[in-house]
Motif scaffolding. Structure first.
Motif, mmCIF file in Angstrom:
data_model
loop_
_atom_site.group_PDB
_atom_site.id
_atom_site.type_symbol
_atom_site.label_atom_id
_atom_site.label_comp_id
_atom_site.label_asym_id
_atom_site.label_seq_id
_atom_site.Cartn_x
_atom_site.Cartn_y
_atom_site.Cartn_z
ATOM 1 N N MET A 50 12.081 -20.281 -22.699
ATOM 2 C CA MET A 50 11.597 -18.931 -22.955
ATOM 3 C C MET A 50 12.797 -18.000 -22.926
ATOM 4 N N ASN A 51 13.593 -18.011 -23.980
ATOM 5 C CA ASN A 51 14.833 -17.254 -23.989
ATOM 6 C C ASN A 51 14.588 -15.755 -24.120
ATOM 7 N N ASP A 52 13.599 -15.365 -24.924
ATOM 8 C CA ASP A 52 13.257 -13.969 -25.115
ATOM 9 C C ASP A 52 12.117 -13.637 -24.164
ATOM 10 N N HIS A 53 12.450 -13.370 -22.921
ATOM 11 C CA HIS A 53 11.410 -13.200 -21.917
ATOM 12 C C HIS A 53 11.678 -11.960 -21.073
ATOM 13 N N ARG A 54 10.643 -11.552 -20.359
ATOM 14 C CA ARG A 54 10.755 -10.427 -19.437
ATOM 15 C C ARG A 54 10.224 -10.858 -18.085
ATOM 16 N N ALA A 55 11.053 -10.717 -17.057
ATOM 17 C CA ALA A 55 10.608 -11.042 -15.707
ATOM 18 C C ALA A 55 9.609 -9.991 -15.233
ATOM 19 N N ILE A 56 8.530 -10.451 -14.630
ATOM 20 C CA ILE A 56 7.534 -9.565 -14.053
ATOM 21 C C ILE A 56 7.830 -9.434 -12.566
ATOM 22 N N GLY A 57 8.090 -8.231 -12.119
ATOM 23 C CA GLY A 57 8.343 -8.021 -10.692
ATOM 24 C C GLY A 57 7.085 -8.284 -9.881
ATOM 25 N N TRP A 58 7.248 -8.838 -8.712
ATOM 26 C CA TRP A 58 6.088 -9.136 -7.873
ATOM 27 C C TRP A 58 5.277 -7.867 -7.607
ATOM 28 N N ASP A 59 5.958 -6.723 -7.554
ATOM 29 C CA ASP A 59 5.257 -5.471 -7.288
ATOM 30 C C ASP A 59 4.666 -4.840 -8.548
ATOM 31 N N GLU A 60 4.887 -5.455 -9.710
ATOM 32 C CA GLU A 60 4.267 -4.969 -10.955
ATOM 33 C C GLU A 60 2.849 -5.503 -11.122
ATOM 34 N N ALA A 61 2.523 -6.546 -10.417
ATOM 35 C CA ALA A 61 1.210 -7.175 -10.521
ATOM 36 C C ALA A 61 0.363 -6.798 -9.304
ATOM 37 N N ALA A 62 -0.948 -7.006 -9.428
ATOM 38 C CA ALA A 62 -1.877 -6.635 -8.357
ATOM 39 C C ALA A 62 -2.627 -7.864 -7.858
ATOM 40 N N TRP A 63 -2.865 -7.906 -6.566
ATOM 41 C CA TRP A 63 -3.570 -9.034 -5.978
ATOM 42 C C TRP A 63 -5.073 -8.970 -6.235
ATOM 43 N N LEU A 64 -5.635 -10.057 -6.699
ATOM 44 C CA LEU A 64 -7.054 -10.324 -6.611
ATOM 45 C C LEU A 64 -7.236 -11.143 -5.339
ATOM 46 N N ASN A 65 -7.854 -10.588 -4.328
ATOM 47 C CA ASN A 65 -8.030 -11.250 -3.033
ATOM 48 C C ASN A 65 -6.674 -11.506 -2.357
ATOM 49 N N PRO A 66 -6.101 -10.531 -1.680
ATOM 50 C CA PRO A 66 -4.803 -10.717 -1.024
ATOM 51 C C PRO A 66 -4.809 -11.918 -0.084
ATOM 52 N N PRO A 67 -3.701 -12.660 -0.040
ATOM 53 C CA PRO A 67 -3.613 -13.839 0.823
ATOM 54 C C PRO A 67 -3.419 -13.443 2.282
ATOM 55 N N LEU A 68 -3.371 -14.444 3.130
ATOM 56 C CA LEU A 68 -3.119 -14.206 4.550
ATOM 57 C C LEU A 68 -1.771 -13.521 4.742
ATOM 58 N N GLU A 69 -0.780 -13.975 3.955
ATOM 59 C CA GLU A 69 0.555 -13.371 4.018
ATOM 60 C C GLU A 69 1.232 -13.540 2.658
ATOM 61 N N ALA A 70 1.976 -12.545 2.251
ATOM 62 C CA ALA A 70 2.802 -12.625 1.044
ATOM 63 C C ALA A 70 4.056 -11.812 1.296
ATOM 64 N N ARG A 71 5.191 -12.455 1.218
ATOM 65 C CA ARG A 71 6.456 -11.748 1.450
ATOM 66 C C ARG A 71 7.510 -12.216 0.463
ATOM 67 N N THR A 72 8.351 -11.284 0.068
ATOM 68 C CA THR A 72 9.412 -11.585 -0.885
ATOM 69 C C THR A 72 10.727 -11.755 -0.154
ATOM 70 N N ASP A 73 11.604 -12.574 -0.739
ATOM 71 C CA ASP A 73 12.962 -12.736 -0.240
ATOM 72 C C ASP A 73 13.842 -13.084 -1.433
#
Length: 211
Positions: free
Chosen positions: A1-24
């Motif tokens: 996928m050479n012509d692609h756009r990264a989606i930031g984790w904060d650009e998307a929204a949770w359907l049913n948030p998990p117990l924990e979600a953290r970025t590093d």
């Protein structure tokens, strides 16, 4: 996928948030809630819609638009997880509403990781193929939407793509897509998502896939 756009984790929204979600620096680490799942009726007789999915508009690639009849596009999700309990699962979800969605990825069944998909239009179906050699390795799931169809492919590390499913999805359906995971038999499945990108749809059903 050479012509692609990264989606930031904060650009998307949770359907049913998990117990924990953290970025590093390595991506997004998700921990599932107890007995989370996506399923509708078939064989089991229950409806479950409490799995975890981080969703962005699909198609959402520049030039395709995001509304009804918005054209074509593709999305890829890469992840790694140590599945060890029946039905532990992670991968990519495409969702229109609670009764219309597709999930594809790796799921633990009969003690072995399986590559598979569930396509739901009112009721769910389920298809699986064992991939024991994929255990503990990085997996990428790709969904390419064009016209009235979604083509699902997957691969482990940099190996060739495998065809998983060709599924119907109405051209006018307003959908979202992104990483998903759930653990129908327990809490505490940990999944590390390392990549979430959008780009152009596949040129053809049987042609080469970029990326």
């Amino acid at each position: 996928m050479n012509d692609h756009r990264a989606i930031g984790w904060d650009e998307a929204a949770w359907l049913n948030p998990p117990l924990e979600a953290r970025t590093d620096a390595e991506g997004l680490l998700v921990t599932t809630r107890d007995r989370s799942d996506f399923w509708r009726t078939t064989s089991y007789g229950f409806v479950r819609d409490d799995g975890h999915a981080l969703l962005a508009p699909f198609p959402g690639f520049p030039g395709t638009g995001t509304g009804p009849g918005s054209g074509s596009g593709a999305v890829e999700v890469t992840f790694v997880a140590d599945f060890d309990t029946l039905y532990d699962q992670a991968g990519l979800m495409i969702r229109v509403d609670a009764a219309t969605w597709i999930k594809a990825g790796v799921e633990m069944s009969d003690g072995v990781p399986h590559l598979g998909a569930v396509v739901t239009h009112g009721r769910s179906d389920w298809s699986l193929a064992p991939v024991p050699e994929w255990k503990g390795r990085e997996v990428t799931v790709r969904a390419s939407r064009d016209g009235d169809a979604v083509t699902i492919r997957a691969r482990c590390d940099a190996e060739p793509w495998r065809m998983v499913r060709l599924a119907p999805l109405a051209p006018e359906a307003e959908a979202s897509a992104g990483p998903f995971c759930c653990s129908p038999e327990r809490a505490g499945l940990r999944v590390r998502f390392t990549r979430f990108v959008q780009g152009p749809a596949d040129a053809s059903l049987h042609g080469d896939v970029e990326g």
